[in-house]
Write a protein that holds these residues in place. Structure first.
Motif, PDB file in Angstrom:
ATOM      1  N   GLU A   1      -6.051   0.394   4.135  1.00 37.37           N
ATOM      2  CA  GLU A   1      -7.474   0.090   3.995  1.00 37.37           C
ATOM      3  C   GLU A   1      -7.959   0.304   2.565  1.00 37.37           C
ATOM      4  O   GLU A   1      -8.697  -0.514   2.018  1.00 37.37           O
ATOM      5  N   ASP A   2      -7.538   1.419   1.962  1.00 40.32           N
ATOM      6  CA  ASP A   2      -7.942   1.698   0.579  1.00 40.32           C
ATOM      7  C   ASP A   2      -7.349   0.670  -0.382  1.00 40.32           C
ATOM      8  O   ASP A   2      -8.011   0.248  -1.338  1.00 40.32           O
ATOM      9  N   TYR A   3      -6.115   0.284  -0.126  1.00 39.33           N
ATOM     10  CA  TYR A   3      -5.478  -0.724  -0.973  1.00 39.33           C
ATOM     11  C   TYR A   3      -6.243  -2.045  -0.877  1.00 39.33           C
ATOM     12  O   TYR A   3      -6.542  -2.680  -1.888  1.00 39.33           O
TER      13      TYR A   3
ATOM     14  N   MET B   1      -9.491  -1.822  -2.758  1.00 40.28           N
ATOM     15  CA  MET B   1      -9.283  -1.894  -4.202  1.00 40.28           C
ATOM     16  C   MET B   1      -9.064  -3.345  -4.637  1.00 40.28           C
ATOM     17  O   MET B   1      -9.649  -3.798  -5.622  1.00 40.28           O
TER      18      MET B   1
ATOM     19  N   SER C   1       0.830  -1.206   0.000  1.00 35.29           N
ATOM     20  CA  SER C   1       0.000   0.000   0.000  1.00 35.29           C
ATOM     21  C   SER C   1       0.863   1.255   0.000  1.00 35.29           C
ATOM     22  O   SER C   1       0.522   2.243  -0.659  1.00 35.29           O
TER      23      SER C   1
ATOM     24  N   MET D   1      -1.500   4.508  -1.431  1.00 40.69           N
ATOM     25  CA  MET D   1      -2.826   4.358  -0.832  1.00 40.69           C
ATOM     26  C   MET D   1      -2.675   3.960   0.636  1.00 40.69           C
ATOM     27  O   MET D   1      -1.656   3.404   1.029  1.00 40.69           O
ATOM     28  N   SER D   2      -3.722   4.203   1.400  1.00 43.22           N
ATOM     29  CA  SER D   2      -3.733   3.683   2.762  1.00 43.22           C
ATOM     30  C   SER D   2      -3.892   2.159   2.680  1.00 43.22           C
ATOM     31  O   SER D   2      -4.345   1.624   1.655  1.00 43.22           O
TER      32      SER D   2
END
Length: 137
Positions: free
Chosen positions: A114-116, A119, A106, A111-112
């Motif tokens: 969590e966002d990674y 995705m 990440s 990206m964070s």
């Protein structure tokens, strides 16, 4: 694939065909030999403790370039890849910091964690802009 370069088994020009992709080659492995020796050393608990206690001092045991040292201290995984390393060796560094592969990757994606993860669960990054320039892949 184009004509192969004698001794390599591939044409180096073919490796630059996918944007944002760094191919781990024999040449990059040679450039990162001492960097990989450092990473490999982190497989031992006493080495991890010594590194965590004095990162710069521990790195002085390895004949790396200044760029490699700076990238290690910054945990700049993208730069370490550009300097010849491969992610499997770098995971020893990430693990020393208590990081999962997801967290390390990440940081490479900007990206964070969590966002990674979200995705990837949603199917990964879009192939748009990440395909072969010549349209072969």
């Amino acid at each position: 694939m184009s004509d192969v370069t004698p001794g390599l088994g591939y044409n180096p020009e073919d490796l630059a065909d996918i944007p944002g992709t760094t191919i781990f080659t024999t040449a990059s492995s040679r450039r990162a030999y001492h960097l990989h020796r450092f990473c490999h050393s982190l497989g031992k608990a006493d080495a991890r403790e010594a590194f965590k206690a004095d990162e710069e001092g521990y790195l002085s045991n390895y004949t790396m370039t200044e760029e490699q040292r700076v990238a290690i201290l910054a945990r700049d995984y993208n730069q370490l890849i550009q300097l010849g390393s491969n992610f499997y060796f770098l995971m020893k560094l990430a693990s020393t910091d208590g990081w999962s592969a997801q967290r390390a990757v990440s940081t490479m994606s900007g990206m964070s964690t969590e966002d990674y993860a979200a995705m990837m669960i949603a199917g990964g990054r879009s192939p748009e802009g990440n395909r072969s320039i010549k349209g072969k892949y």
